[in-house]
Scaffold this motif. Structure first.
Motif, PDB file in Angstrom:
ATOM      1  N   PHE A  43      -1.535  -7.959  -7.036  1.00  0.00           N
ATOM      2  CA  PHE A  43      -1.513  -6.878  -6.102  1.00  0.00           C
ATOM      3  C   PHE A  43      -0.505  -6.414  -5.685  1.00  0.00           C
ATOM      4  CE2 PHE A  43      -4.912  -9.838  -4.982  1.00  0.00           C
ATOM      5  CZ  PHE A  43      -6.111  -9.260  -5.238  1.00  0.00           C
ATOM      6  N   GLN A  44       0.558  -6.590  -6.457  1.00  0.00           N
ATOM      7  CA  GLN A  44       1.906  -5.591  -6.216  1.00  0.00           C
ATOM      8  C   GLN A  44       2.312  -4.866  -7.449  1.00  0.00           C
ATOM      9  OE1 GLN A  44       5.222  -7.891  -4.882  1.00  0.00           O
ATOM     10  NE2 GLN A  44       6.224  -5.979  -4.134  1.00  0.00           N
ATOM     11  N   ARG A  45       2.314  -3.561  -7.493  1.00  0.00           N
ATOM     12  CA  ARG A  45       2.540  -2.675  -8.631  1.00  0.00           C
ATOM     13  C   ARG A  45       3.902  -2.279  -8.534  1.00  0.00           C
ATOM     14  NH1 ARG A  45      -2.816   0.997  -8.693  1.00  0.00           N
ATOM     15  NH2 ARG A  45      -2.672   0.757 -10.900  1.00  0.00           N
ATOM     16  N   ALA A  46       4.589  -2.197  -9.724  1.00  0.00           N
ATOM     17  CA  ALA A  46       5.730  -1.304  -9.929  1.00  0.00           C
ATOM     18  C   ALA A  46       5.606  -0.025  -9.982  1.00  0.00           C
ATOM     19  CB  ALA A  46       6.271  -1.998 -11.384  1.00  0.00           C
ATOM     20  N   GLY A  47       7.027   0.685  -9.819  1.00  0.00           N
ATOM     21  CA  GLY A  47       7.020   2.144  -9.832  1.00  0.00           C
ATOM     22  C   GLY A  47       7.204   2.804  -8.369  1.00  0.00           C
ATOM     23  N   ALA A  48       7.328   4.031  -8.508  1.00  0.00           N
ATOM     24  CA  ALA A  48       7.661   4.722  -7.265  1.00  0.00           C
ATOM     25  C   ALA A  48       6.603   4.589  -6.169  1.00  0.00           C
ATOM     26  CB  ALA A  48       8.170   6.164  -7.588  1.00  0.00           C
ATOM     27  N   ASN A  49       6.563   4.764  -4.966  1.00  0.00           N
ATOM     28  CA  ASN A  49       5.512   4.965  -3.942  1.00  0.00           C
ATOM     29  C   ASN A  49       4.866   6.474  -4.358  1.00  0.00           C
ATOM     30  OD1 ASN A  49       5.571   2.169  -2.987  1.00  0.00           O
ATOM     31  ND2 ASN A  49       7.235   2.963  -1.595  1.00  0.00           N
ATOM     32  N   PRO A  50       3.622   6.472  -4.046  1.00  0.00           N
ATOM     33  CA  PRO A  50       2.872   7.789  -4.345  1.00  0.00           C
ATOM     34  C   PRO A  50       3.183   8.520  -2.758  1.00  0.00           C
ATOM     35  CG  PRO A  50       1.426   5.993  -3.446  1.00  0.00           C
ATOM     36  CD  PRO A  50       2.615   5.407  -4.020  1.00  0.00           C
ATOM     37  N   PRO A  51       2.957   9.801  -2.845  1.00  0.00           N
ATOM     38  CA  PRO A  51       3.214  10.737  -1.699  1.00  0.00           C
ATOM     39  C   PRO A  51       2.630   9.892  -0.408  1.00  0.00           C
ATOM     40  CG  PRO A  51       2.873  12.099  -3.542  1.00  0.00           C
ATOM     41  CD  PRO A  51       2.719  10.651  -4.013  1.00  0.00           C
ATOM     42  N   GLY A  52       3.246  10.171   0.773  1.00  0.00           N
ATOM     43  CA  GLY A  52       2.516   9.444   1.974  1.00  0.00           C
ATOM     44  C   GLY A  52       2.809   7.974   2.242  1.00  0.00           C
ATOM     45  N   VAL A  53       3.545   7.263   1.210  1.00  0.00           N
ATOM     46  CA  VAL A  53       3.791   5.948   1.250  1.00  0.00           C
ATOM     47  C   VAL A  53       5.166   5.855   1.276  1.00  0.00           C
ATOM     48  CG1 VAL A  53       3.536   3.575   0.409  1.00  0.00           C
ATOM     49  CG2 VAL A  53       1.657   5.169   0.362  1.00  0.00           C
ATOM     50  N   VAL A  54       5.729   5.277   2.327  1.00  0.00           N
ATOM     51  CA  VAL A  54       7.428   5.268   2.484  1.00  0.00           C
ATOM     52  C   VAL A  54       7.730   3.850   1.929  1.00  0.00           C
ATOM     53  CG1 VAL A  54       9.366   5.130   4.029  1.00  0.00           C
ATOM     54  CG2 VAL A  54       7.517   6.718   4.353  1.00  0.00           C
ATOM     55  N   LEU A  55       6.939   3.001   2.237  1.00  0.00           N
ATOM     56  CA  LEU A  55       7.084   1.400   1.906  1.00  0.00           C
ATOM     57  C   LEU A  55       5.574   0.739   1.725  1.00  0.00           C
ATOM     58  CD1 LEU A  55       9.285  -0.806   1.698  1.00  0.00           C
ATOM     59  CD2 LEU A  55       8.840  -1.306   3.960  1.00  0.00           C
ATOM     60  N   PRO A  65      -3.584   4.329  -2.462  1.00  0.00           N
ATOM     61  CA  PRO A  65      -2.803   2.911  -2.996  1.00  0.00           C
ATOM     62  C   PRO A  65      -2.845   1.871  -2.059  1.00  0.00           C
ATOM     63  CG  PRO A  65      -1.389   4.571  -2.035  1.00  0.00           C
ATOM     64  CD  PRO A  65      -2.545   5.111  -2.152  1.00  0.00           C
ATOM     65  N   LEU A  66      -3.029   0.669  -2.550  1.00  0.00           N
ATOM     66  CA  LEU A  66      -2.914  -0.720  -1.718  1.00  0.00           C
ATOM     67  C   LEU A  66      -1.312  -0.776  -1.319  1.00  0.00           C
ATOM     68  CD1 LEU A  66      -4.184  -3.073  -0.709  1.00  0.00           C
ATOM     69  CD2 LEU A  66      -3.371  -4.287  -2.705  1.00  0.00           C
ATOM     70  N   VAL A  67      -1.162  -0.850   0.144  1.00  0.00           N
ATOM     71  CA  VAL A  67       0.077  -0.859   0.699  1.00  0.00           C
ATOM     72  C   VAL A  67       0.385  -2.021   1.362  1.00  0.00           C
ATOM     73  CG1 VAL A  67      -0.056   1.708   0.932  1.00  0.00           C
ATOM     74  CG2 VAL A  67      -0.630   0.286   2.949  1.00  0.00           C
ATOM     75  N   GLY A  68      -0.355  -3.031   1.525  1.00  0.00           N
ATOM     76  CA  GLY A  68      -0.206  -4.233   2.001  1.00  0.00           C
ATOM     77  C   GLY A  68      -1.377  -5.042   2.299  1.00  0.00           C
ATOM     78  N   GLY A  69      -1.425  -6.175   3.098  1.00  0.00           N
ATOM     79  CA  GLY A  69      -2.554  -7.081   3.471  1.00  0.00           C
ATOM     80  C   GLY A  69      -2.115  -8.427   3.778  1.00  0.00           C
ATOM     81  N   ASP A  70      -3.036  -9.393   3.362  1.00  0.00           N
ATOM     82  CA  ASP A  70      -2.649 -10.889   3.578  1.00  0.00           C
ATOM     83  C   ASP A  70      -3.621 -11.615   2.718  1.00  0.00           C
ATOM     84  OD1 ASP A  70      -1.546 -13.175   4.768  1.00  0.00           O
ATOM     85  OD2 ASP A  70      -3.175 -13.181   6.144  1.00  0.00           O
ATOM     86  N   THR A  71      -3.209 -12.811   2.208  1.00  0.00           N
ATOM     87  CA  THR A  71      -4.009 -13.655   1.531  1.00  0.00           C
ATOM     88  C   THR A  71      -4.125 -15.043   2.185  1.00  0.00           C
ATOM     89  OG1 THR A  71      -2.245 -14.547   0.144  1.00  0.00           O
ATOM     90  CG2 THR A  71      -3.774 -12.492  -0.560  1.00  0.00           C
TER      91      THR A  71
END
Length: 323
Positions: free
Chosen positions: A11-23, A115-121
């Motif tokens: 669930f964690q992807r490499a690369g720069a964040n897309p517009p609108g996503v700071v973190l 984009p997926l930006v967080g969550g929990d398992t």
């Protein structure tokens, strides 16, 4: 496989964040940056095994649907996606299942620019909970409370095939394999109408997504707006809002699937009669078919009539988990 290795791997992807996503994924909170002057639109939906999906569902399809049902809410608000979070309870860390689920999730997330930006398992019975974040200019959001007497009632796409698939999978009806395959596609891979929701800004007076059945979801608009509606059941069955597979069924079952089935994730919306051509143009620009089903009335309540104008007793309600 440990919890954090699972998150990093699937669930964690490499690369720069897309517009609108700071973190994004990997910190205590995600940081989103809506465009200046925009309002946040936020919606959460939960899918529980045995309640919302069968245990043997294709995990790729399940990843798609888990996000699609949330994006449908953004579409109904006329909002553009910013990102989403995923809370995932798993009975075990099954690598094959996780690979398929994350693939289906990310394929739709990429297509929708969400984009997926967080969550929990956590470990537990299979349970998927996604929260989506979108943005919409003030005054352009499509609320449920804007329908007015004289407005036309519209629906996107086609209704009822998802319920048809469910009835077949529950053994209540027997379908030819090719018919079941088409219907099951609608049940397990719904299409969120994001482009149409954006195109209807400034045109539609009210909107909702059809998640629990047209009767119930249109009913939410009517209650919120303090109005009623008159719709023609026979015109609905003859329209493009019903598939040929559904139209081939006995009338009562076809109507029940279309009006009270749920899981369609189409948009039910209203617009002034003078905006009829503008609605059709918006639908063309979004490459999404729409059908006009009737009109809004000042008298509260939802009333159905047949082709001769005689009233029909179709007192179907929306799906309710606790009814």
């Amino acid at each position: 496989m440990g919890e954090f290795e699972l998150i990093r791997h699937y669930f964690q992807r490499a690369g720069a964040n897309p517009p609108g996503v700071v973190l994004g994924v990997g910190d205590d909170c995600a940081l989103l940056a809506p465009e200046p002057g925009q309002r946040l639109a936020i919606s959460t939906d939960m899918l529980v095994e045995g309640r919302h999906f069968f245990a043997d569902v294709d995990p790729v399809a399940l990843g798609h649907k888990a996000l699609a049902v949330n994006l449908s809410d953004l579409a109904a608000m006329g909002a553009r996606p910013l990102g989403c979070t995923l809370a995932l309870a798993l009975p075990r860390a099954d690598a094959t299942w996780l690979a398929g689920f994350s693939r289906g999730l990310f394929e739709l997330a990429d297509a929708a620019a969400c984009p997926l930006v967080g969550g929990d398992t956590t470990k537990g019975p299979l349970n998927l909970c996604i929260t989506v974040f979108g943005q919409v200019p003030p005054g352009q959001e499509l609320r449920r409370s804007g329908a007015r007497a004289g407005d036309e009632v519209w629906v996107s796409g086609q209704l009822g095939d998802a319920r048809l698939a469910l009835d077949a999978l529950l053994g209540e009806i027997e379908l030819a394999p090719e018919v079941l395959a088409r219907a099951r596609q609608r049940l397990e891979r719904p299409t969120p109408r994001l482009a149409l929701g954006l195109a209807l800004r400034g045109i539609a007076s009210a909107a909702a997504d059809v998640s629990d059945g047209l009767c119930g979801d249109l009913g939410h608009i009517l209650v919120a707006s303090g109005v009623g509606a008159e719709l023609d059941a026979d015109a609905l069955l003859a329209s493009d809002a019903i598939s040929a597979d559904l139209r081939a069924l006995p009338r009562e079952r076809a109507l029940h699937c279309a009006l009270a089935g749920g899981d369609d994730y189409e948009l039910i919306f209203t617009a002034p009669a003078g905006a009829h051509d503008a609605v059709l143009q918006a639908a063309r620009s979004a490459a999404t078919p729409v059908s006009c089903l009737g009109r809004i009335t000042a008298e509260p309540g939802l009333r159905w009539r047949d082709e001769s104008g005689q009233p029909l007793d179709l007192a179907w309600a929306s799906f309710d988990h606790f009814a």
